[in-house]
Scaffold this motif. Sequence first.
Motif, PDB file in Angstrom:
ATOM      1  N   GLU A  43      47.558  32.350   3.687  1.00 47.33           N
ATOM      2  CA  GLU A  43      48.387  31.699   4.697  1.00 47.33           C
ATOM      3  C   GLU A  43      48.605  32.579   5.921  1.00 47.33           C
ATOM      4  OE1 GLU A  43      49.630  28.276   4.624  1.00 47.33           O
ATOM      5  OE2 GLU A  43      47.813  28.611   3.435  1.00 47.33           O
ATOM      6  N   TYR A  51      52.518  30.244   6.929  1.00 45.79           N
ATOM      7  CA  TYR A  51      52.543  28.847   6.466  1.00 45.79           C
ATOM      8  C   TYR A  51      53.565  27.997   7.209  1.00 45.79           C
ATOM      9  CZ  TYR A  51      56.943  29.871   4.133  1.00 45.79           C
ATOM     10  OH  TYR A  51      58.250  30.209   3.889  1.00 45.79           O
ATOM     11  N   LYS A  52      54.453  28.606   7.976  1.00 43.97           N
ATOM     12  CA  LYS A  52      55.563  27.880   8.593  1.00 43.97           C
ATOM     13  C   LYS A  52      55.108  26.752   9.507  1.00 43.97           C
ATOM     14  CE  LYS A  52      59.402  29.990   7.180  1.00 43.97           C
ATOM     15  NZ  LYS A  52      60.551  29.281   6.605  1.00 43.97           N
ATOM     16  N   ARG A  54      52.977  24.548   8.891  1.00 44.52           N
ATOM     17  CA  ARG A  54      52.798  23.325   8.100  1.00 44.52           C
ATOM     18  C   ARG A  54      54.067  22.475   8.084  1.00 44.52           C
ATOM     19  NH1 ARG A  54      48.352  23.815   4.462  1.00 44.52           N
ATOM     20  NH2 ARG A  54      47.382  25.884   4.482  1.00 44.52           N
ATOM     21  N   GLY A  55      55.171  23.081   7.715  1.00 42.79           N
ATOM     22  CA  GLY A  55      56.416  22.331   7.616  1.00 42.79           C
ATOM     23  C   GLY A  55      56.911  21.847   8.957  1.00 42.79           C
ATOM     24  N   HIS A  81      59.090  30.705  11.784  1.00 42.66           N
ATOM     25  CA  HIS A  81      59.453  29.305  12.004  1.00 42.66           C
ATOM     26  C   HIS A  81      59.438  28.983  13.494  1.00 42.66           C
ATOM     27  CE1 HIS A  81      61.224  25.404  11.378  1.00 42.66           C
ATOM     28  NE2 HIS A  81      62.346  25.727  11.993  1.00 42.66           N
ATOM     29  N   PHE A 151      63.756  25.519   6.247  1.00 41.98           N
ATOM     30  CA  PHE A 151      63.392  25.284   4.843  1.00 41.98           C
ATOM     31  C   PHE A 151      64.206  24.193   4.163  1.00 41.98           C
ATOM     32  CE2 PHE A 151      65.997  29.169   5.246  1.00 41.98           C
ATOM     33  CZ  PHE A 151      67.156  28.794   4.593  1.00 41.98           C
ATOM     34  N   GLN A 160      55.064  22.112   3.604  1.00 44.70           N
ATOM     35  CA  GLN A 160      54.686  23.352   2.921  1.00 44.70           C
ATOM     36  C   GLN A 160      53.907  23.063   1.637  1.00 44.70           C
ATOM     37  OE1 GLN A 160      55.467  24.723   5.385  1.00 44.70           O
ATOM     38  NE2 GLN A 160      57.563  25.438   5.689  1.00 44.70           N
ATOM     39  N   LEU A 187      58.765  26.746   0.782  1.00 46.72           N
ATOM     40  CA  LEU A 187      57.385  26.849   0.309  1.00 46.72           C
ATOM     41  C   LEU A 187      57.317  26.713  -1.199  1.00 46.72           C
ATOM     42  CD1 LEU A 187      54.355  27.578   0.811  1.00 46.72           C
ATOM     43  CD2 LEU A 187      55.039  29.977   0.494  1.00 46.72           C
ATOM     44  N   SER A 309      51.878  34.788   2.231  1.00 44.25           N
ATOM     45  CA  SER A 309      52.526  33.790   3.081  1.00 44.25           C
ATOM     46  C   SER A 309      52.505  34.084   4.569  1.00 44.25           C
ATOM     47  CB  SER A 309      53.980  33.604   2.626  1.00 44.25           C
ATOM     48  OG  SER A 309      54.678  34.833   2.708  1.00 44.25           O
TER      49      SER A 309
END
Length: 415
Positions: A43, A51-52, A54-55, A81, A151, A160, A187, A309
Motif C-alpha cells: 500500500e 491506503y488512505k 481508497r477510503g 488522510h 476512519f 479500505q 483499514l 500500509s
Amino acid sequence: MTGFTDHARKAEASLRGLFPPTPLQRNGHLSARYGAEILLKREDLTPVRSYKLRGAFNAMRKVLVARPDQGVFVCASAGNHAQGVAFACRHFGVRGVVFMPVTTPQQKIDKTRSFGGENVEITLTGDYFDDTLAAAQAYCAESGGHFLAPFDDADVIEGQASVAIEILDALEAPPDLVILPVGGGGLAAGIVSVLRETAPRTSVRFVEPAGGASLTAALEAGQPVALPSVDSFVDGAAVARIGERPFAALRGAGRADVLCAPEDRICATMLEMLNVEGIVLEPAGALAVDVLPELAEAIAGKTVVCVTSGGNFDFERLPEVRERAQRHTGLKKYFILRLPQRPGALRDFLDLLGPEDDIARFEYLKKSARNFGTVLIGIETKRAENLPALYARMGERGLVFRDITDDVVLSEFLI
C-alpha cells in the motif's frame, strides 16, 4: 458474494480509474528467514503512498452520486488522510478544505497541496489535533460541507476493504494469515469484514504501536476509550481512541490476536527494510513486518500477508530512526560517568574500550566535586554483546556510572 463484500468489490472496481491494484509481492528475504511464504501488500505504492486514498475516494464517490452538487469536502489531518482527500478532490474536480495543525511539517503541507492543486485549500489552525478537528467541524457546519472522517465512517471503511479484494483476487487460495496495522481501525475493520464473509479460515493478527494501543484498551474496556497519552512517533497509527464503527467490526478479536510493537523496534524494522530490501516504509507501514519475529513459530510453512500500509517517510527523520534502532538492538548506549579529575583518568577509561567500540558522544556536564567531574558518554559498537562487556570492565575498575539509555526523561533532556 454477500453483503459487505459486494460493496467492497464495487469500491475496488471504481478505484481502477485511479490506479491499478497495488502489488502483492513475495519477499524472499523474509520468506527465507521465517520458512514461510511472506507476501507484502504494498500500500506504500499507491499514488499517495498509503491506503488512505481508497477510503477518501470511495466516500467522496458515494456522496457525489447522492448529491452531485455537493459544494465542498472537508477533512482534518496532518498526514496520509489529508493527501488522500486532496488527490480525490482533484480527481473529481470538487473543492476541498484540508485543516492541518500549525505544527504540521512543511513537507506534508507541500505534498497535500501538490496532490490537490487548485481544488484544495489548506488551513493551518491549532497546535493540537483536537483543536484542528474542532475547527474543521465548525467550518463544515457553517459552509454546508461534507466532513470526510479518516476512519470512523462506513464508506471509508468500505473503501479500505478494497485491499482485501485485491489480496484475494491475486491468490489462488486465501492466505493462512493476514497481519494488519491498527490505528483508528478503518483499514483493519474493512479487511476483516471481507475475510469473515469470503475467507473465514484465514487468521488475522492486529498490530498497534505500544504508545498508541487504542484497540487493546477498547477490548479491555469493552468499548472505545481514550488513552490518557499517546506516543506520536508512529504518526500514521498513533490514535488515542479507536473509531466506534471500526471497533464494532473488531470487538470479536481475542487479546492474543492483538500485538503491540515498541517504537524503537519499529525503527530497527524500518532500517532493515530500507537497507536490505530498498523498501521505504513509514513507522505505521512497518508495523505488520515488525511483529514477524513474535509469530515465527506459528507462521512456519504458511502463507502470510503483511499489509505495508504506507511509505510517507520524511528522510529528515532518518537520524532519529537510526538512533532509536541502535538503542533497541543494543548497539548504542548512553551513560553518565563520574570521572576522577586527575591527569590520565580519561586515558584509563579509553583503555577499557574494545576494538569495536566507538565514542559517539562525549560531553563534560559539570564539576560535581573538587576531585570528580561528571561526563555524558555515548558508545556505539558493532555487536550487542560488546557493551555489557564494557560495563563489566568499568565495574571491575571501580568506575561509578549510570546507564540512561532507557531513561526517557534524562535521555530527552540530555541527548
